[in-house]
Design an enzyme around this catalytic site. Structure first.
Site, PDB file in Angstrom:
ATOM      1  N   SER A  64       0.717  -0.982  -0.244  1.00  0.00           N
ATOM      2  CA  SER A  64      -0.123   0.046   0.014  1.00  0.00           C
ATOM      3  C   SER A  64       0.857   1.341   0.144  1.00  0.00           C
ATOM      4  O   SER A  64       2.122   1.250   0.358  1.00  0.00           O
ATOM      5  CB  SER A  64      -0.992  -0.055   1.218  1.00  0.00           C
ATOM      6  OG  SER A  64      -1.549   1.305   1.456  1.00  0.00           O
ATOM      7  N   TYR A 118      -2.012  -0.235  10.023  1.00  0.00           N
ATOM      8  CA  TYR A 118      -2.218  -0.777   8.788  1.00  0.00           C
ATOM      9  C   TYR A 118      -1.043  -0.640   8.114  1.00  0.00           C
ATOM     10  O   TYR A 118      -0.444  -1.711   7.301  1.00  0.00           O
ATOM     11  CB  TYR A 118      -3.247  -0.134   8.114  1.00  0.00           C
ATOM     12  CG  TYR A 118      -3.530  -0.349   6.363  1.00  0.00           C
ATOM     13  CD1 TYR A 118      -3.960  -1.655   6.002  1.00  0.00           C
ATOM     14  CD2 TYR A 118      -3.343   0.690   5.668  1.00  0.00           C
ATOM     15  CE1 TYR A 118      -4.091  -1.909   4.933  1.00  0.00           C
ATOM     16  CE2 TYR A 118      -3.574   0.373   4.307  1.00  0.00           C
ATOM     17  CZ  TYR A 118      -3.806  -1.084   4.101  1.00  0.00           C
ATOM     18  OH  TYR A 118      -3.868  -1.362   2.465  1.00  0.00           O
TER      19      TYR A 118
END
Length: 353
Positions: free
Chosen positions: A138, A163
């Site tokens: 990501s 995350y």
């Protein structure tokens, strides 16, 4: 018929990847997804229905299950012996990682470790094993890096959300397994993917849900955010290009494998101001008759400070992906949002969901 395992197959990127692979086949695609209720499960069910409608000359096997279930993953690898593995299963979202961290450790760390271990043991007893592991990282790994555009050569040791930390961990884990077991692996750092049947926790989808209910939308950092919005079809095109070209296995001067490992940004390389994005979204929602033509947008908009874990800009340097695979996104923002608005009307308004 090559066996391809796609984890997170009912997800936004996963389902679109399966549909595109069906056009290229024949493949036997094994999809796994836990169908959790992090967001509206009916969207995941709709995606699976679209897959069922478009199997054509391919074979499709769907397994409802969790990649954190080690026994299940071992069974899938033993039974289907996938030659390509695309790991898109993950607990997504920056803000949710603040309120529910356990879900990220389970899926993004334990689950990914199970995938890596299964890839490792796919070579046991002289078997050919997995030819290429592709996995989702990501743009969040860049944290609050000031240098833009973001490059995979940049140091990314300062995540600002759990995350992001799990995604950086995935890259490190994959590198270790590539080095130790000579597993060809490619990580893709995704940049703000959007489009029809996307994730409702993404801003454009959440904005639409709120506007249609007459609620106020909050635009973070007082509208001074920029995002490298990337349309889903462009993302899938990039993934398929990567699938076909695994990093080459080589032996170094010490007689040990040089890790057959690669890492790329996959984005639009053209950040858009969030306020401009919202203006185009509003226009396309009116055009698609999701909102009335006289909708008072200003009365439903509020500029607010930045939220914890968020970043002011995402901007991908995709030159490496363009160099190695000829990847060049072609969908402009208005076209992409138009397709989303039309899908939204069909799914929620015409479909009465």
């Amino acid at each position: 018929m090559k066996n391809i395992l796609v984890t997170g197959a009912a997800g936004f990127i996963g389902s679109n990847l399966v549909l595109e692979l069906f056009k290229e086949g024949p493949y036997h695609i094994i999809g796994i997804d836990n169908m959790n209720d992090y967001y509206d499960v009916s969207i995941k069910e709709w995606r699976l229905e679209e897959i069922e409608k478009n199997i054509k000359k391919n074979k499709w096997t769907f397994i409802k299950g969790n990649i954190a279930d080690k026994t299940l993953i071992e069974k899938i690898f033993e039974e289907y012996k996938p030659s390509i593995v695309v790991n898109l299963a993950a607990q997504a979202g920056v803000r949710y990682s603040i309120t529910n961290p356990d879900a990220y450790i389970e899926s993004n760390i334990i689950g990914f470790n199970n995938i890596l271990e299964a890839c490792r043991h796919s070579y046991d007893d002289g078997n050919n094993g997995v030819e290429h592991l592709i996995y989702a990282s990501s743009s969040s790994v860049y944290g609050s890096n000031k240098k833009v555009p973001y490059s995979t050569d940049d140091k990314v040791d300062n995540p600002i959300s759990l995350y992001a930390a799990t995604k950086k961990s995935n890259e490190l884990m994959a590198h270790a397994y590539s080095k130790l077991y000579n597993i060809p692996s490619t990580g893709l750092r995704f940049f703000t993917v959007y489009g029809p049947a996307g994730r409702p926790d993404m801003a454009y989808f959440g904005f639409t849900n709120k506007l249609i209910k007459g609620e106020t939308i909050e635009i973070f950092n007082y509208g001074n955010c920029k995002r490298d919005f990337t349309y889903i079809d462009d993302i899938v095109d990039g993934i398929i290009r990567v699938i076909k070209k695994a990093p080459e296995k080589k032996i170094g001067g010490d007689g040990l494998p040089i890790p057959p490992y690669a890492l790329y940004n996959i984005g639009n390389s053209k950040p858009e101001n969030l306020l401009d994005f919202v203006s185009i979204l509003q226009e396309e929602l009116i055009r698609a008759e999701v909102l009335p033509s006289d909708y008072d947008f200003e009365a439903h908009k509020k500029l607010v400070p930045m939220q914890a874990g968020d970043v002011p800009i995402t901007y991908a340097d995709t030159s490496a992906l363009e160099r190695d695979f000829g990847f060049k996104p072609s969908t402009d923002l208005r076209t992409g949002l138009r397709k989303f608005a039309e899908w939204y009307k069909e799914f929620y308004i015409d479909g009465k969901r």
